[in-house]
Design a protein around this motif. Structure first.
Motif, PDB file in Angstrom:
ATOM      1  N   CYS A 290       0.848  -1.190   0.000  1.00 48.91           N
ATOM      2  CA  CYS A 290       0.000   0.000   0.000  1.00 48.91           C
ATOM      3  C   CYS A 290       0.886   1.243   0.000  1.00 48.91           C
ATOM      4  CB  CYS A 290      -0.926   0.019   1.209  1.00 48.91           C
ATOM      5  SG  CYS A 290      -0.079   0.249   2.764  1.00 48.91           S
ATOM      6  N   SER A 291       0.285   2.378  -0.163  1.00 55.48           N
ATOM      7  CA  SER A 291       1.028   3.629  -0.183  1.00 55.48           C
ATOM      8  C   SER A 291       0.328   4.660   0.677  1.00 55.48           C
ATOM      9  CB  SER A 291       1.130   4.158  -1.616  1.00 55.48           C
ATOM     10  OG  SER A 291       1.750   3.210  -2.444  1.00 55.48           O
ATOM     11  N   ILE A 292       1.075   5.666   1.059  1.00 55.58           N
ATOM     12  CA  ILE A 292       0.530   6.719   1.920  1.00 55.58           C
ATOM     13  C   ILE A 292      -0.447   7.627   1.165  1.00 55.58           C
ATOM     14  CG2 ILE A 292       1.172   8.803   3.193  1.00 55.58           C
ATOM     15  CD1 ILE A 292       1.800   6.261   4.677  1.00 55.58           C
ATOM     16  N   PHE A 293      -0.069   8.086  -0.002  1.00 56.04           N
ATOM     17  CA  PHE A 293      -0.875   9.083  -0.699  1.00 56.04           C
ATOM     18  C   PHE A 293      -2.283   8.606  -1.057  1.00 56.04           C
ATOM     19  CE2 PHE A 293      -2.236  11.586  -4.355  1.00 56.04           C
ATOM     20  CZ  PHE A 293      -2.168  12.846  -3.801  1.00 56.04           C
ATOM     21  N   PRO A 294      -2.461   7.392  -1.609  1.00 54.67           N
ATOM     22  CA  PRO A 294      -3.836   6.974  -1.910  1.00 54.67           C
ATOM     23  C   PRO A 294      -4.704   6.882  -0.665  1.00 54.67           C
ATOM     24  CG  PRO A 294      -2.298   5.552  -3.028  1.00 54.67           C
ATOM     25  CD  PRO A 294      -1.503   6.434  -2.122  1.00 54.67           C
ATOM     26  N   LEU A 295      -4.127   6.453   0.442  1.00 53.45           N
ATOM     27  CA  LEU A 295      -4.910   6.379   1.676  1.00 53.45           C
ATOM     28  C   LEU A 295      -5.338   7.769   2.134  1.00 53.45           C
ATOM     29  CD1 LEU A 295      -2.842   3.695   3.600  1.00 53.45           C
ATOM     30  CD2 LEU A 295      -5.005   3.392   2.403  1.00 53.45           C
ATOM     31  N   PHE A 296      -4.406   8.718   2.091  1.00 52.39           N
ATOM     32  CA  PHE A 296      -4.710  10.086   2.499  1.00 52.39           C
ATOM     33  C   PHE A 296      -5.734  10.719   1.564  1.00 52.39           C
ATOM     34  CE2 PHE A 296      -3.874  14.630   1.991  1.00 52.39           C
ATOM     35  CZ  PHE A 296      -4.193  15.052   3.264  1.00 52.39           C
ATOM     36  N   SER A 297      -5.508  10.574   0.260  1.00 52.74           N
ATOM     37  CA  SER A 297      -6.413  11.221  -0.691  1.00 52.74           C
ATOM     38  C   SER A 297      -7.805  10.595  -0.647  1.00 52.74           C
ATOM     39  CB  SER A 297      -5.840  11.168  -2.108  1.00 52.74           C
ATOM     40  OG  SER A 297      -5.652   9.842  -2.520  1.00 52.74           O
ATOM     41  N   SER A 298      -7.884   9.281  -0.445  1.00 51.26           N
ATOM     42  CA  SER A 298      -9.197   8.647  -0.327  1.00 51.26           C
ATOM     43  C   SER A 298      -9.926   9.142   0.909  1.00 51.26           C
ATOM     44  CB  SER A 298      -9.053   7.129  -0.266  1.00 51.26           C
ATOM     45  OG  SER A 298      -8.487   6.648  -1.446  1.00 51.26           O
ATOM     46  N   GLY A 299      -9.195   9.242   2.020  1.00 53.03           N
ATOM     47  CA  GLY A 299      -9.798   9.766   3.240  1.00 53.03           C
ATOM     48  C   GLY A 299     -10.278  11.192   3.066  1.00 53.03           C
ATOM     49  N   PHE A 300      -9.473  12.011   2.376  1.00 53.51           N
ATOM     50  CA  PHE A 300      -9.868  13.398   2.131  1.00 53.51           C
ATOM     51  C   PHE A 300     -11.105  13.467   1.255  1.00 53.51           C
ATOM     52  CE2 PHE A 300      -9.735  17.105  -0.686  1.00 53.51           C
ATOM     53  CZ  PHE A 300      -9.938  18.094   0.254  1.00 53.51           C
ATOM     54  N   LEU A 301     -11.156  12.659   0.198  1.00 51.46           N
ATOM     55  CA  LEU A 301     -12.319  12.686  -0.693  1.00 51.46           C
ATOM     56  C   LEU A 301     -13.582  12.223   0.017  1.00 51.46           C
ATOM     57  CD1 LEU A 301     -10.728  11.400  -4.005  1.00 51.46           C
ATOM     58  CD2 LEU A 301     -11.491  13.712  -3.495  1.00 51.46           C
ATOM     59  N   ILE A 302     -13.465  11.215   0.857  1.00 56.27           N
ATOM     60  CA  ILE A 302     -14.630  10.758   1.626  1.00 56.27           C
ATOM     61  C   ILE A 302     -15.094  11.858   2.571  1.00 56.27           C
ATOM     62  CG2 ILE A 302     -15.381   9.139   3.406  1.00 56.27           C
ATOM     63  CD1 ILE A 302     -13.564   7.064   1.983  1.00 56.27           C
ATOM     64  N   TRP A 303     -14.147  12.508   3.253  1.00 53.45           N
ATOM     65  CA  TRP A 303     -14.495  13.607   4.160  1.00 53.45           C
ATOM     66  C   TRP A 303     -15.165  14.739   3.398  1.00 53.45           C
ATOM     67  CZ3 TRP A 303     -12.345  18.609   4.164  1.00 53.45           C
ATOM     68  CH2 TRP A 303     -12.734  19.410   5.238  1.00 53.45           C
ATOM     69  N   LYS A 304     -14.619  15.087   2.239  1.00 54.45           N
ATOM     70  CA  LYS A 304     -15.170  16.181   1.440  1.00 54.45           C
ATOM     71  C   LYS A 304     -16.589  15.858   0.980  1.00 54.45           C
ATOM     72  CE  LYS A 304     -14.436  18.743  -2.759  1.00 54.45           C
ATOM     73  NZ  LYS A 304     -13.849  18.710  -4.069  1.00 54.45           N
ATOM     74  N   GLU A 305     -16.817  14.632   0.524  1.00 57.07           N
ATOM     75  CA  GLU A 305     -18.128  14.264   0.040  1.00 57.07           C
ATOM     76  C   GLU A 305     -19.165  14.184   1.156  1.00 57.07           C
ATOM     77  OE1 GLU A 305     -19.166  13.845  -3.156  1.00 57.07           O
ATOM     78  OE2 GLU A 305     -17.180  14.580  -3.704  1.00 57.07           O
ATOM     79  N   THR A 306     -18.759  13.760   2.344  1.00 57.18           N
ATOM     80  CA  THR A 306     -19.732  13.625   3.441  1.00 57.18           C
ATOM     81  C   THR A 306     -20.015  14.949   4.119  1.00 57.18           C
ATOM     82  OG1 THR A 306     -17.970  12.986   4.971  1.00 57.18           O
ATOM     83  CG2 THR A 306     -19.179  11.215   3.879  1.00 57.18           C
ATOM     84  N   THR A 307     -19.038  15.838   4.194  1.00 57.58           N
ATOM     85  CA  THR A 307     -19.252  17.114   4.886  1.00 57.58           C
ATOM     86  C   THR A 307     -19.633  18.236   3.925  1.00 57.58           C
ATOM     87  OG1 THR A 307     -16.919  17.746   4.756  1.00 57.58           O
ATOM     88  CG2 THR A 307     -17.637  16.506   6.708  1.00 57.58           C
ATOM     89  N   GLY A 308     -19.243  18.113   2.665  1.00 60.16           N
ATOM     90  CA  GLY A 308     -19.527  19.167   1.692  1.00 60.16           C
ATOM     91  C   GLY A 308     -18.589  20.357   1.817  1.00 60.16           C
ATOM     92  N   ARG A 309     -17.552  20.232   2.643  1.00 65.09           N
ATOM     93  CA  ARG A 309     -16.600  21.339   2.828  1.00 65.09           C
ATOM     94  C   ARG A 309     -15.314  21.082   2.053  1.00 65.09           C
ATOM     95  NH1 ARG A 309     -16.022  21.811   9.116  1.00 65.09           N
ATOM     96  NH2 ARG A 309     -16.550  19.635   9.040  1.00 65.09           N
ATOM     97  N   THR A 310     -14.602  22.161   1.821  1.00 65.98           N
ATOM     98  CA  THR A 310     -13.270  22.064   1.225  1.00 65.98           C
ATOM     99  C   THR A 310     -12.284  22.769   2.128  1.00 65.98           C
ATOM    100  OG1 THR A 310     -13.552  24.083  -0.066  1.00 65.98           O
ATOM    101  CG2 THR A 310     -14.182  22.008  -1.128  1.00 65.98           C
ATOM    102  N   ILE A 311     -11.007  22.580   1.864  1.00 66.08           N
ATOM    103  CA  ILE A 311      -9.983  23.205   2.695  1.00 66.08           C
ATOM    104  C   ILE A 311      -9.885  24.700   2.398  1.00 66.08           C
ATOM    105  CG2 ILE A 311      -7.507  23.313   3.138  1.00 66.08           C
ATOM    106  CD1 ILE A 311      -7.435  20.320   2.827  1.00 66.08           C
ATOM    107  N   PHE A 312      -9.999  25.071   1.146  1.00 68.37           N
ATOM    108  CA  PHE A 312      -9.792  26.462   0.758  1.00 68.37           C
ATOM    109  C   PHE A 312     -11.092  27.206   0.616  1.00 68.37           C
ATOM    110  CE2 PHE A 312      -6.252  24.024  -0.993  1.00 68.37           C
ATOM    111  CZ  PHE A 312      -5.246  24.564  -0.255  1.00 68.37           C
TER     112      PHE A 312
END
Length: 102
Positions: A80-102
């Motif tokens: 496994c790799s770090i980046f896909p895990l992080f990016s998948s977690g971020f995309l799930i968070w973004k889709e469930t909360t509807g928020r973005t970082i910027f």
């Protein structure tokens, strides 16, 4: 972006193909006595997103199977790799909360 997971999967697949190619190029250069790809670049590429491509390249090209510290059975984070895990977690968070970082 309509399909974020499809985009992330495509980026992951391309990165693994690049990492696989890096292993093949380094093996070719090693056999022909040419300037080689640095071990740091190979490890960094594998760690960020290319663990599967690096592992496949090691096996297919019979390259760096003993020298790389991550070449063992549990190496390269177990495939496994770090980046896909992080990016998948971020995309799930973004889709469930509807928020973005910027």
């Amino acid at each position: 972006m309509e399909y974020p997971f499809l985009t992330a999967a495509a980026v992951w697949a391309v990165w693994n193909l690049i990492t696989f190619g890096m292993m093949g190029i380094d093996k070719y250069k090693a056999e022909h006595g040419k300037w080689r790809v640095s071990e740091k670049a190979l490890l960094l590429s594998a760690f960020l997103m290319g663990a599967v491509g690096s592992l496949a390249g090691s096996r297919i090209f019979h390259h760096k199977t003993k020298k790389l510290p991550a070449a063992g059975p549990g190496g390269k984070c177990g495939g496994c790799s770090i980046f896909p895990l992080f990016s998948s977690g971020f995309l799930i968070w973004k889709e469930t909360t509807g928020r973005t970082i910027f």
